[in-house]
Every structure is written in C-alpha cells, then in structure tokens.
Design a protein around this motif. Structure first.
Motif, PDB file in Angstrom:
ATOM      1  N   LEU A 291     -11.373 -89.325 -33.128  1.00 27.49           N
ATOM      2  CA  LEU A 291     -10.240 -88.682 -32.190  1.00 27.49           C
ATOM      3  C   LEU A 291     -11.169 -88.050 -30.864  1.00 27.49           C
ATOM      4  N   GLY A 292     -10.425 -88.348 -29.709  1.00 30.11           N
ATOM      5  CA  GLY A 292     -11.139 -87.927 -28.583  1.00 30.11           C
ATOM      6  C   GLY A 292     -10.099 -88.487 -27.293  1.00 30.11           C
ATOM      7  N   THR A 293     -10.414 -87.848 -26.244  1.00 33.58           N
ATOM      8  CA  THR A 293      -9.451 -88.513 -25.074  1.00 33.58           C
ATOM      9  C   THR A 293     -10.162 -89.749 -24.461  1.00 33.58           C
ATOM     10  N   GLY A 294     -11.042 -90.065 -24.857  1.00 29.95           N
ATOM     11  CA  GLY A 294     -11.474 -91.587 -24.326  1.00 29.95           C
ATOM     12  C   GLY A 294     -12.476 -91.541 -23.455  1.00 29.95           C
ATOM     13  N   CYS A 295     -13.536 -90.569 -23.639  1.00 30.89           N
ATOM     14  CA  CYS A 295     -14.950 -90.336 -22.772  1.00 30.89           C
ATOM     15  C   CYS A 295     -15.951 -91.295 -23.280  1.00 30.89           C
TER      16      CYS A 295
ATOM     17  N   ASN B 135      -8.730 -96.745 -35.935  1.00 27.70           N
ATOM     18  CA  ASN B 135      -7.718 -96.089 -34.791  1.00 27.70           C
ATOM     19  C   ASN B 135      -8.337 -95.162 -33.781  1.00 27.70           C
ATOM     20  N   HIS B 136      -8.167 -94.988 -32.658  1.00 29.87           N
ATOM     21  CA  HIS B 136      -8.550 -94.128 -31.508  1.00 29.87           C
ATOM     22  C   HIS B 136      -7.347 -93.226 -30.915  1.00 29.87           C
ATOM     23  N   ILE B 137      -7.575 -92.267 -31.636  1.00 33.83           N
ATOM     24  CA  ILE B 137      -6.433 -91.141 -31.224  1.00 33.83           C
ATOM     25  C   ILE B 137      -6.612 -90.502 -30.036  1.00 33.83           C
TER      26      ILE B 137
END
Length: 80
Positions: free
Chosen positions: A9-13, A37-39
């Motif tokens: 879980l994270g915004t993509g940093c 999964n990447h949320i």
C-alpha cells in the motif's frame, strides 16, 4: 494451503517500490508463489486503516506501516 495475498500500500514512491521488490524477493527465497498487488489509491489505502506508507498487508492483515521491511523480515511474516 492457498497462496498468500500480499498487498503493498503506497502511492508509488521509491520506498513503495522497494517494499514490493523485497516482498517478491522474500517469496523467491522461500520458493513460494503469491498474489502481489500494489494499491496506490489513497482512499483505498485509508479504508485499510493505513495512515503511513509504505505499508504491507498479508492475507488482509496489515503487518507493517511507515517503513520498508527487508526481504528477511517479510519472509518471517509469510505463512508457510
């Protein structure tokens, strides 16, 4: 036993991507397969009860928030 479900879980940093790479490395070390999964949606992350990213959730349970776990740390948390 069914395969584990791992959510990063994270915004993509950079740290989020590092946590995902470490999760995949832990799976490889243990010779396990899992759904990874990447949320990135902030509302979905908040719905999980996560206030600090990156976070890691295994089979629906948040096991880490606000830090990048190493592959060894993640391996210790994975069901076998």
């Amino acid at each position: 036993m069914s395969q584990p479900i791992i959510d990063v879980l994270g915004t993509g940093c950079k740290k989020c991507h590092e946590l995902e790479a470490n999760a995949r490395a832990a799976l490889a070390q243990l010779n396990l397969t899992a759904e990874v999964n990447h949320i990135t949606d902030p509302l979905a992350i908040a719905d999980c009860g996560v206030m600090r990213t990156p976070a890691l959730r295994i089979n629906g349970q948040v096991v880490s928030q606000g830090k990048v776990l190493s592959a060894a740390e993640i391996a210790a948390l994975l069901p076998r």
